[in-house]
Design an enzyme around this catalytic site. Structure first.
Site, PDB file in Angstrom:
ATOM      1  N   LYS A 111       0.836  -1.211   0.000  1.00 19.09           N
ATOM      2  CA  LYS A 111       0.000   0.000   0.000  1.00 19.09           C
ATOM      3  C   LYS A 111       0.863   1.251   0.000  1.00 19.09           C
ATOM      4  O   LYS A 111       0.552   2.223  -0.683  1.00 19.09           O
ATOM      5  CB  LYS A 111      -0.943  -0.004   1.202  1.00 19.09           C
ATOM      6  CG  LYS A 111      -2.028  -1.052   1.032  1.00 19.09           C
ATOM      7  CD  LYS A 111      -3.175  -0.859   1.990  1.00 19.09           C
ATOM      8  CE  LYS A 111      -4.265  -1.883   1.685  1.00 19.09           C
ATOM      9  NZ  LYS A 111      -4.852  -2.473   2.861  1.00 19.09           N
ATOM     10  N   LYS A 193      -5.486 -11.744  -6.057  1.00 19.71           N
ATOM     11  CA  LYS A 193      -6.450 -12.047  -5.001  1.00 19.71           C
ATOM     12  C   LYS A 193      -7.712 -11.214  -5.225  1.00 19.71           C
ATOM     13  O   LYS A 193      -7.616 -10.047  -5.621  1.00 19.71           O
ATOM     14  CB  LYS A 193      -5.772 -11.655  -3.683  1.00 19.71           C
ATOM     15  CG  LYS A 193      -6.585 -11.808  -2.452  1.00 19.71           C
ATOM     16  CD  LYS A 193      -5.862 -11.197  -1.263  1.00 19.71           C
ATOM     17  CE  LYS A 193      -6.134  -9.713  -1.139  1.00 19.71           C
ATOM     18  NZ  LYS A 193      -5.727  -9.120   0.137  1.00 19.71           N
ATOM     19  N   LYS A 196     -11.481  -5.609  -3.252  1.00 20.54           N
ATOM     20  CA  LYS A 196     -12.189  -4.424  -3.712  1.00 20.54           C
ATOM     21  C   LYS A 196     -11.233  -3.474  -4.443  1.00 20.54           C
ATOM     22  O   LYS A 196     -11.576  -2.912  -5.472  1.00 20.54           O
ATOM     23  CB  LYS A 196     -12.814  -3.732  -2.502  1.00 20.54           C
ATOM     24  CG  LYS A 196     -13.892  -2.776  -2.873  1.00 20.54           C
ATOM     25  CD  LYS A 196     -15.188  -3.106  -2.184  1.00 20.54           C
ATOM     26  CE  LYS A 196     -16.279  -2.235  -2.767  1.00 20.54           C
ATOM     27  NZ  LYS A 196     -17.565  -2.421  -2.179  1.00 20.54           N
TER      28      LYS A 196
HETATM   29  P1  TYM Z   1     -10.514  -7.496   5.151  1.00 19.80           P
HETATM   30  O1  TYM Z   1     -11.664  -6.599   5.476  1.00 19.80           O
HETATM   31  O2  TYM Z   1      -9.624  -7.120   4.026  1.00 19.80           O
HETATM   32  O3  TYM Z   1     -11.047  -8.950   4.851  1.00 19.80           O
HETATM   33  C1  TYM Z   1     -11.931  -9.628   5.732  1.00 19.80           C
HETATM   34  C2  TYM Z   1     -11.604 -11.116   5.725  1.00 19.80           C
HETATM   35  O4  TYM Z   1     -11.732 -11.648   4.405  1.00 19.80           O
HETATM   36  C3  TYM Z   1     -10.543 -12.331   4.056  1.00 19.80           C
HETATM   37  N1  TYM Z   1     -10.337 -12.154   2.604  1.00 19.80           N
HETATM   38  C4  TYM Z   1     -10.066 -13.156   1.756  1.00 19.80           C
HETATM   39  N2  TYM Z   1      -9.912 -14.488   1.958  1.00 19.80           N
HETATM   40  C5  TYM Z   1      -9.650 -15.259   0.876  1.00 19.80           C
HETATM   41  N3  TYM Z   1      -9.515 -14.756  -0.388  1.00 19.80           N
HETATM   42  C6  TYM Z   1      -9.657 -13.432  -0.627  1.00 19.80           C
HETATM   43  N4  TYM Z   1      -9.539 -12.960  -1.861  1.00 19.80           N
HETATM   44  C7  TYM Z   1      -9.940 -12.565   0.473  1.00 19.80           C
HETATM   45  N5  TYM Z   1     -10.135 -11.221   0.595  1.00 19.80           N
HETATM   46  C8  TYM Z   1     -10.370 -10.996   1.904  1.00 19.80           C
HETATM   47  C9  TYM Z   1      -9.438 -11.655   4.849  1.00 19.80           C
HETATM   48  O5  TYM Z   1      -8.321 -12.501   5.001  1.00 19.80           O
HETATM   49  C10 TYM Z   1     -10.150 -11.386   6.159  1.00 19.80           C
HETATM   50  O6  TYM Z   1     -10.114 -12.525   6.990  1.00 19.80           O
HETATM   51  N6  TYM Z   1      -7.058  -6.428   8.599  1.00 19.80           N
HETATM   52  C11 TYM Z   1      -8.298  -7.142   8.362  1.00 19.80           C
HETATM   53  C12 TYM Z   1      -9.402  -6.743   9.304  1.00 19.80           C
HETATM   54  C13 TYM Z   1      -9.095  -6.877  10.761  1.00 19.80           C
HETATM   55  C14 TYM Z   1      -8.964  -8.071  11.499  1.00 19.80           C
HETATM   56  C15 TYM Z   1      -8.738  -7.668  12.841  1.00 19.80           C
HETATM   57  C16 TYM Z   1      -9.010  -9.421  11.154  1.00 19.80           C
HETATM   58  C17 TYM Z   1      -8.939  -5.839  11.643  1.00 19.80           C
HETATM   59  N7  TYM Z   1      -8.735  -6.318  12.878  1.00 19.80           N
HETATM   60  C18 TYM Z   1      -8.545  -8.612  13.844  1.00 19.80           C
HETATM   61  C19 TYM Z   1      -8.815 -10.356  12.175  1.00 19.80           C
HETATM   62  C20 TYM Z   1      -8.587  -9.952  13.496  1.00 19.80           C
HETATM   63  C21 TYM Z   1      -8.767  -6.861   6.952  1.00 19.80           C
HETATM   64  O7  TYM Z   1      -8.456  -5.863   6.375  1.00 19.80           O
HETATM   65  O8  TYM Z   1      -9.647  -7.758   6.470  1.00 19.80           O
END
Ligand code: TYM
Length: 326
Positions: A111, A193, A196
């Site tokens: 990023k 992957k 969005k």
């Molecule tokens: P985020 O919002 O990007 O994604 C939410 C969850 O979806 C999973 N994910 C995917 N898994 C498989 N293939 C994909 N293409 C894909 N895109 C998204 C992500 O791995 C995630 O589990 N940093 C985190 C949010 C967060 C969090 C936390 C997670 C904040 N605090 C504490 C766990 C524990 C995030 O941006 O997820």
């Protein structure tokens, strides 16, 4: 009962990657664990955004999560900023996290290199994530593969804090990632992957005719040029989606028809669409119902925040006492 925590950014509606990588697993886990799921709006204010847009996206994400099957009677769902202790603990954890570890995070590097001016929040993002998890002293964190590195850092931070302040006690458990077979869902471009920011997503609540418009041109086995060429299912992104949305006998049939050129890719995609309709149709229905009753969603989030505030207060009482914060 072991505790599970996970979070998701308020990006509006869920996409198929979030669903298969994480949220579908959350729905399963809520029956056997003490589960807490969080819409992480503090994480979402890093970078440019419109406040009204964030409000709408947060509400839409709550609808998506409940429609996907999270049941407020079985698990706790809440919005991060309703529990300000997340940022308090994040500050505290910042004081023991080496900058070098943060600079090494792949998501930060990706990023940061796309931005002219990098804000401190982007670097400290994984510290807030560690605070989210440790605040509830969670044992397991169901996520997709892209979050594994952040979780390694959370474990390291937990170890450090315990060693420095808990006098040998494992006050913060070291949280383990819980991954699924679909831990990394590729976008329909087959290049990256599903996410969005790449613009390659399929929304969980997207009308099926719009889904079909995306599926039809989606990348398959690149070596299968003509209809009569036999394909190799394992290298085809669509085949992997079949595994997620169709029963094993259909998946087997798909593999045979592909590798013998019995079907063209369009035939194969039609069968995938049917599988998606079967699984996602009821989710669409629940989302419509919840959108007509926003009070149900608000109540679920309010109850969730009440429970989390009480848990957070308890953790922070101990943390402040151990750290000499009077
Ligand atoms: P985020 O919002 O990007 O994604 C939410 C969850 O979806 C999973 N994910 C995917 N898994 C498989 N293939 C994909 N293409 C894909 N895109 C998204 C992500 O791995 C995630 O589990 N940093 C985190 C949010 C967060 C969090 C936390 C997670 C904040 N605090 C504490 C766990 C524990 C995030 O941006 O997820």
């Amino acid at each position: 009962m072991p505790r599970i925590f996970s979070g998701i950014q308020p990006s509006g509606e869920l996409h198929v990657g979030n669903y298969l990588g994480a949220v579908k697993n959350w729905v399963e886990l809520q029956h056997s664990y003490d589960c807490i799921f969080c819409i992480v709006d503090y994480h979402a204010i890093i970078g440019a955004y419109e406040p009204d847009d964030l409000r709408r996206r947060t509400a839409d994400m709550a609808v998506s999560l409940l429609a996907a099957g999270l049941d407020p009677d079985k698990c706790t769902v809440f919005v991060q900023s309703h529990v300000p202790e997340h940022t308090e603990l994040a500050w505290i954890l910042n004081t023991i996290t080496p900058i070098g570890e943060l600079e090494r995070q792949t998501q930060f590097k990706d990023k940061a290199q796309r931005q002219e001016s990098v804000v401190a929040g982007l670097l400290n993002y994984p510290v807030l994530q560690a605070a989210d998890i440790l605040l509830y002293r969670a044992d397991g964190v169901p996520v997709g593969e892209d979050q594994v590195q952040h979780l390694e850092l959370s474990r390291e931070i937990a170890r450090k804090w315990n060693a420095r302040f808990a006098r040998g006690e494992d006050f913060f458990p070291e949280p383990k990632p819980l991954l699924t077979a679909t831990r990394r869902v590729m976008g329909l471009d087959g290049q990256a992957k599903m996410s969005k920011s790449m613009g390659n997503t399929v929304g969980l609540l997207e009308p099926f005719d719009a889904v079909w418009e995306k599926l039809r041109p989606a990348v398959t086995d690149p070596k299968r040029v003509r209809r009569t060429d036999p394909g190799t299912p394992e290298v085809c992104n669509i085949y992997h989606l079949h595994k997620a949305f169709n029963p094993p006998e259909t998946v087997e049939h798909v593999a045979t028809m592909c590798s013998t050129a019995g079907w063209g890719c369009i035939d194969c995609k039609k069968v995938l669409l049917e599988g998606m309709k079967r699984e996602l149709g009821p989710i669409h229905e629940r989302a419509r119902e919840l959108s007509a009753h926003p009070d149900r969603v608000r109540d679920a989030l309010a109850t969730g925040a009440d429970r989390c505030r009480a848990l957070a207060r308890e953790t922070m009482g101990y943390v402040r006492e151990r750290m000499g914060l009077v």
